[in-house]
Design an enzyme around this catalytic site. Structure first.
Site, PDB file in Angstrom:
ATOM      1  CG  HIS A  39      -1.806  -1.202   1.302  1.00 29.46           C
ATOM      2  ND1 HIS A  39      -2.328  -1.662   2.497  1.00 29.46           N
ATOM      3  CD2 HIS A  39      -2.272  -2.041   0.338  1.00 29.46           C
ATOM      4  CE1 HIS A  39      -3.060  -2.743   2.268  1.00 29.46           C
ATOM      5  NE2 HIS A  39      -3.036  -2.989   0.967  1.00 29.46           N
ATOM      6  N   PRO A  40       1.868   1.388  -0.860  1.00 27.52           N
ATOM      7  CG  PRO A  40       3.124   1.299  -2.834  1.00 27.52           C
ATOM      8  CD  PRO A  40       2.277   0.440  -1.921  1.00 27.52           C
TER       9      PRO A  40
END
Length: 575
Positions: free
Chosen positions: A473-474
């Protein structure tokens, strides 16, 4: 034949780019070019289309850009692998197909920042609803959409391990809820997923492919954008590499939707970013924006795995000799073990009474296997994925070469703060508490990972540092915010990049804070709303709807909290 000028050039055909391509080309008035560096998401590609095949693309250079962090200073110098989709649909073509909006208070947090008032939950909810076709929700549910392009099915969660896990969560003192994307996120339930009729429903399949025949929409794959071109501070188009040759295309507007890694990388390569960094690499700055690549956020997770004493898990389906039979069942009926993404249920809880809303996320699977397909040594098994949701750790991303094919330097600084370390200890202890309840006793064959040797706070932290993986989930590397904020990159009122004209950003990089859950749904919502802002359409009217707030929300007449907190039965597929 590709034209040399388009009204909009969208850089990236992933999750956000698929939404933008659809919405910007609606009506036929505007010409739109989508440039995707990866290849097409071919309908015959089983590794993309078959839900249970999700472990195969990760780490495979045909599907995955295979990013890595730099050595993480608080994880023993480990490099953490970051899979990113290398095909149309982007990471929605290789991810776990989990659809979670996050908590309404996430967007209240966004909207509380100066200049961000129009991104609170009331303004975001209508866009979640616009994109959804939620099959499991009541047609009159004011939280859920019912006629959008993104069909959402509820995970069946009928395996007895799911039902026992939900009951164990209740025994441990945590509530159930009807819908983690509805009135109340806090609690345990079956999850929505991007699986429709036994097949992955990526952003490309939902938004992009149905509109390939629009004469004003052009999609090019294997087209790596190397630079945004400027005249002064005005973006005039892009240069891209395709089939070994460089091409230039002009645009009325350039919209970056390459994600939280590629978008800041391309901005820096194009002269938009911290001037000192750019000058050190011989790049002439167009705009000095020190926030480009900063504020990097992510979710980290671990797997707590157990052996299962009864033959009810899906572990045997990992045996290689079964693959052909499972595959044939899916090919000819879109049924069987290959038709599920496995992530059919889980929950959100608060790890202590000091947090206002859930800070831990659980995914339960009736199988013990890592995301890369490595299975536990057990005939039968199950596991929980667990991790903190709003860590205060912050990282950064910086290009280290003027070659766009060279991956940037990334440091996430996992486990670098006191809050992060405290919540990790709480997360592991709460997971063990739930898995140790009597409801799981008939199946509990003992903990495989991390095992009995990991007990003290420091042992837990050492294990997390050695074993944790990114939840993929950058985000937040070109955050929205007013121009008065020196670290803001994107204008929240129109998605333009501060100090430029004709350049916009609409993807996970524009998020100011990572949301509470998997980020695919928030990215899609952001792109939906951004499309209206970019086109100059009147935004959808804000929807001021009551949602659950711990310690504030009213009780129902029977004394239980609304939406499942006191429900006696475990969530079912249509809950």
């Amino acid at each position: 034949m590709t034209k040399t000028h388009y009204d909009y050039v969208v850089v990236g055909g992933g999750s956000a780019g698929s939404v933008l391509a659809n919405r910007l080309s609606e009506g036929g008035q505007s010409s739109v070019l989508v440039l995707e560096a990866g290849r097409s998401d071919y309908p015959w590609d089983l590794f993309i289309q078959m839900p249970a095949a999700l472990t195969f693309p990760s780490g495979n250079p045909l599907y995955d850009w295979r990013y890595q962090s730099d050595p993480e200073p608080h994880m023993g110098g480990r490099r953490v692998a970051h899979a990113r989709g290398k095909v149309l649909g982007g990471s929605s073509s290789i991810n776990g197909m989990i659809f979670q909006r996050g908590n309404p208070l996430d967007y209240e947090r966004w909207g509380a920042d100066a200049g961000m008032e129009s991104w609170d939950f009331a303004h975001c909810l209508p866009y979640f609803r616009r994109m959804e076709n939620t099959l499991a929700a009541d047609p009159d549910d004011e939280f859920r959409g019912h006629d959008g392009p993104l069909v959402l099915e509820r995970g069946p969660a009928t395996n007895p391990l799911f039902q026992s896990f939900f009951q164990a969560a209740r025994q441990a003192g945590f509530p159930l809820t009807d819908d983690v994307n509805g009135y109340r996120q806090e609690g345990f339930a079956a999850f929505d997923r991007n699986v429709h009729k036994g097949q992955r429903l990526s952003a490309s399949r939902a938004y992009l492919r149905p509109n390939f025949n629009r004469p004003n929409l052009t999609v090019l794959t294997r087209a790596l954008v190397t630079k945004v071109n400027f005249e002064g501070n005005v973006a005039t188009g892009v240069t891209y590499r395709r089939n070994g040759k460089l091409h230039t295309v002009n645009a009325g507007e350039v919209v970056l939707s390459g994600g939280a890694i590629n978008t800041p990388q391309l901005l820096q390569l194009s002269g938009v970013g911290d001037a000192q960094l750019l000058l050190s690499l011989g790049i002439k700055p167009v705009v000095n924006l020190p926030g480009v690549g900063e504020n990097l956020q992510d979710h980290l997770e671990v797997y707590i795995q157990h052996a299962c004493t009864q033959p009810v898990s899906m572990q045997p389906n990992l045996d290689l000799w079964r693959y052909p039979f499972i595959g044939l069942e899916w090919l000819f009926g879109r049924k069987g073990p290959a038709s599920t993404n496995h992530f059919e249920g889980g929950g959100f809880v608060r790890s202590n009474e000091d947090v206002a809303y859930p800070n831990l996320m659980f995914h339960f699977l009736p199988v013990a296997v890592r995301y890369d397909g490595q299975k536990a040594e057990a005939k039968h098994g199950y596991q929980v994925h667990i991790g903190p949701m709003y860590s205060d750790a912050r990282g950064s991303l910086k290009i280290k070469s003027t070659d766009p094919a060279v991956h940037p330097s990334m440091v996430f600084n996992y486990l670098s703060t006191e809050q992060d370390r405290r919540e990790w200890v709480e997360a592991v202890r709460i997971s063990r508490d739930i898995l140790g309840q009597s409801a799981m006793a008939p199946f509990n064959g003992g903990e495989i990972s991390p095992g009995r040797s990991v007990q003290t706070d420091q042992e837990i932290l050492d294990w997390v540092a050695a074993d944790a993986e990114t939840a993929l989930h950058p985000s937040c590397t070109a955050k929205m915010g007013p121009e008065s904020d020196p670290m803001a990159v994107v204008n929240p009122l129109d998605m333009s990049v501060h100090g430029t004209k004709g350049l916009r950003v609409a993807d996970a990089s524009a998020m100011p804070y990572v949301t509470n859950g998997n980020i695919y749904a928030p990215v899609m919502m952001l792109a939906e709303r951004a499309s209206d802002l970019i086109l100059g359409n009147a935004p959808l009217a804000a929807q001021h709807t009551e949602f659950y707030r711990h310690g504030i929300s009213p009780l129902e007449k029977d004394g239980t909290e609304r939406n499942g907190a006191g429900t006696a039965a475990a969530p079912a597929a249509g809950a």
